[in-house]
Design a protein around this motif. Structure first.
Motif, short mmCIF file in Angstrom:
data_model
loop_
_atom_site.label_atom_id
_atom_site.label_comp_id
_atom_site.label_asym_id
_atom_site.label_seq_id
_atom_site.Cartn_x
_atom_site.Cartn_y
_atom_site.Cartn_z
N GLY A 14 0.67 -0.88 -0.23
CA GLY A 14 -0.03 0.10 0.43
C GLY A 14 0.69 1.36 -0.08
N GLY A 16 1.39 5.37 1.98
CA GLY A 16 0.74 6.74 2.97
C GLY A 16 0.43 7.71 3.02
N ARG A 17 -0.11 8.51 3.87
CA ARG A 17 -1.20 9.49 3.06
C ARG A 17 0.18 10.70 3.81
NH1 ARG A 17 -3.04 5.37 5.61
NH2 ARG A 17 -5.34 4.76 5.34
N ASP A 71 6.89 6.12 2.45
CA ASP A 71 5.62 5.87 2.70
C ASP A 71 5.12 6.16 1.75
OD1 ASP A 71 4.62 3.92 3.58
OD2 ASP A 71 3.18 4.79 4.89
N THR A 72 4.86 7.29 1.00
CA THR A 72 4.49 8.08 0.28
C THR A 72 5.02 7.48 -1.40
OG1 THR A 72 5.26 10.37 0.14
CG2 THR A 72 3.06 9.51 1.67
N GLU A 353 -3.36 -5.88 8.85
CA GLU A 353 -3.30 -4.86 8.20
C GLU A 353 -3.70 -4.02 8.17
OE1 GLU A 353 -4.11 -7.90 7.39
OE2 GLU A 353 -2.83 -8.50 5.73
N ALA A 354 -5.16 -3.26 9.33
CA ALA A 354 -5.64 -2.82 9.87
C ALA A 354 -4.18 -2.03 10.96
CB ALA A 354 -7.06 -2.79 10.87
N ASP A 357 -2.56 0.24 9.00
CA ASP A 357 -3.36 2.02 8.19
C ASP A 357 -3.55 2.59 9.33
OD1 ASP A 357 -3.88 0.91 6.03
OD2 ASP A 357 -5.49 0.78 6.39
N GLU A 358 -3.51 2.11 10.81
CA GLU A 358 -3.49 3.01 12.35
C GLU A 358 -1.97 3.59 12.02
OE1 GLU A 358 -5.92 1.74 15.95
OE2 GLU A 358 -5.34 0.37 14.70
N ARG A 360 -0.73 4.59 10.33
CA ARG A 360 0.08 5.14 8.74
C ARG A 360 -1.08 6.98 8.90
NH1 ARG A 360 0.23 1.18 3.81
NH2 ARG A 360 2.24 1.71 2.98
N GLU A 361 -1.91 6.70 9.89
CA GLU A 361 -2.66 7.86 9.90
C GLU A 361 -2.48 8.23 10.80
OE1 GLU A 361 -5.81 10.70 9.82
OE2 GLU A 361 -5.44 9.02 8.05
#
Length: 409
Positions: A14, A16-17, A71-72, A353-354, A357-358, A360-361
């Motif tokens: 995936g 990153g943000r 990460d982006t 996976e979740a 995401d946490e 990263r957010e």
């Protein structure tokens, strides 16, 4: 001057943000949208006593910025300086009967070792003030010739009134600026200055102090602020993404540096975001060399403290917060490190996976490392109490913690 070796950053599935981060100049969060190459300049040490926990906390913050950008799938162009000639360094060398250059070299080497141990990603360019002098002199000459600088008893001063944007980084009033200038290396009470806040660009040679050929400026050495400006403009250009450092650099260093660059180029702003890390205290006072209340990374390492625990202790505090180093802070980090390492050594766990995401957010939200740590803690506790069936999860967690938080499990 060379930096330190880079640790490998694991690739994660995936992407990153984009980073939302607090900008001192605007007083709020801004979303940074760099191009394919994100540009960051972080002010480095004056190498007469390195590396204390306050230093480590600052460089940890900007290491996280790099990791979010990587990460982006962006590249990162990171530049850092070393103020390897300045009054505090010369004073320490004189106090300890040392050669100032030897002292600077020794402490810079120790800083590199500490950064390597803490897995801080190195800058692409690591530039000392001394080696930057050939690029500094022409900038001072340009400012003088444009009327943005003037001579006073052989010294060259920058006129803050030459930059219409002066004050737009710190937003302080004149009285606060004058007070901080006196506390942080300025000389607001020197007679003959056009404005008490005007900072020195070039100090004429003083007896018994090092000096260099300054061309039409005469022999001398550079002021503090123009050093960083010359290095940043040479390697990054104007309008780079982040100017970083500790909150004690907001004024005068970053305010003055921005004005130097803006007066030189006619462009605004020097940086898209001015990002500042909080101060670390010990025994109720800000950790600082002048107070002597320092906890050194190298000393902790000599005592056998795992650098990963030191890093977790830093990550447990939001980068903008002022906080206090205590024995309990380190104990908590050691316990957390043991729990996390035990968890990723098990054969399976809950899906991860979740959790990625946490993390990263949390980091994209103004580098909220404490929230990222709490998310990992929850995964570890769920694994302990409920187990799991995903054999790949521990590896995913280990790689995510390494890539995004810089902690090797």
């Amino acid at each position: 001057m060379h930096a330190w070796p880079a640790s490998e950053v694991p690739a994660l599935p995936g992407q990153g943000r984009d980073l939302r981060i607090h900008d001192t100049a605007t007083g709020g969060l801004v979303t940074l949208d760099p191009g394919p190459v994100a540009r960051i300049y972080v002010c480095g040490i004056t190498p007469y006593d390195a590396t204390h926990i306050g230093h480590a906390a600052t460089y940890n913050a900007f290491d996280l910025v790099q990791r979010v950008w990587l990460d982006t799938k962006r590249q990162v162009h990171y530049v850092q300086n070393v103020t390897d000639v300045d009054d505090p360094l010369l004073e320490r060398a004189q106090r300890d009967d040392l050669d100032w250059a030897d002292l600077a070299e020794r402490e810079t080497a120790l800083f590199r070792e500490d950064m390597t141990a803490l897995r801080m990603l190195p800058p692409k360019q690591y530039i000392g003030a001394v080696e930057a002098i050939p690029g500094i002199v022409p900038l001072v000459e340009r400012l003088r010739d444009a009327g943005a600088a003037y001579e006073l008893e052989g010294d060259i001063y920058f006129s803050v009134e030459s930059d219409p944007h002066f004050g737009q980084v710190s937003h302080l009033d004149a009285a606060a600026m004058r007070l901080l200038s006196a506390e942080r290396g300025g000389d607001p009470d020197r007679p003959g200055k056009k404005n008490p806040l005007d900072p020195m660009l070039w100090m004429a040679a003083r007896e018994g102090e090092p000096s260099w050929d300054g061309g039409s400026l005469g022999r001398g050495r550079p002021g503090w602020h123009i050093e960083c400006v010359a290095i940043a403009l040479d390697h990054l250009g104007m309008g780079f993404d982040v100017q970083g450092g500790g909150s004690d650099l907001v004024f005068p260093h970053h305010e003055m540096g921005a004005s130097h660059a803006q007066a030189l180029t006619g462009e605004f702003p020097m940086a898209k975001a001015y990002v500042h890390a909080g101060m670390v205290a010990l025994h109720g006072e800000k950790m600082s060399k002048s107070k002597g209340n320092l906890v050194f990374v190298s000393q902790l390492r000599r005592e056998g403290v795992d650098p990963a625990a030191v890093r977790l202790a830093l990550l447990a505090h939001h980068y903008r917060a002022d906080w206090e180093w205590t024995d309990q802070v380190l104990r908590d980090a050691l316990v957390r490190l043991d729990r996390w390492r035990a968890a990723v050594s098990r054969p399976d766990g809950p899906p991860a996976e979740a959790l990625v995401d946490e993390i990263r957010e949390a980091l994209a939200n103004d580098l909220d490392a404490p929230a990222a740590l709490a998310a990992v803690d929850r995964w570890v506790e769920l694994q302990r109490t409920a187990g799991g069936t995903d054999e790949g999860a521990p590896g995913v967690v280990s790689r995510a913690v390494d890539a995004l938080l810089g902690v090797a499990l």
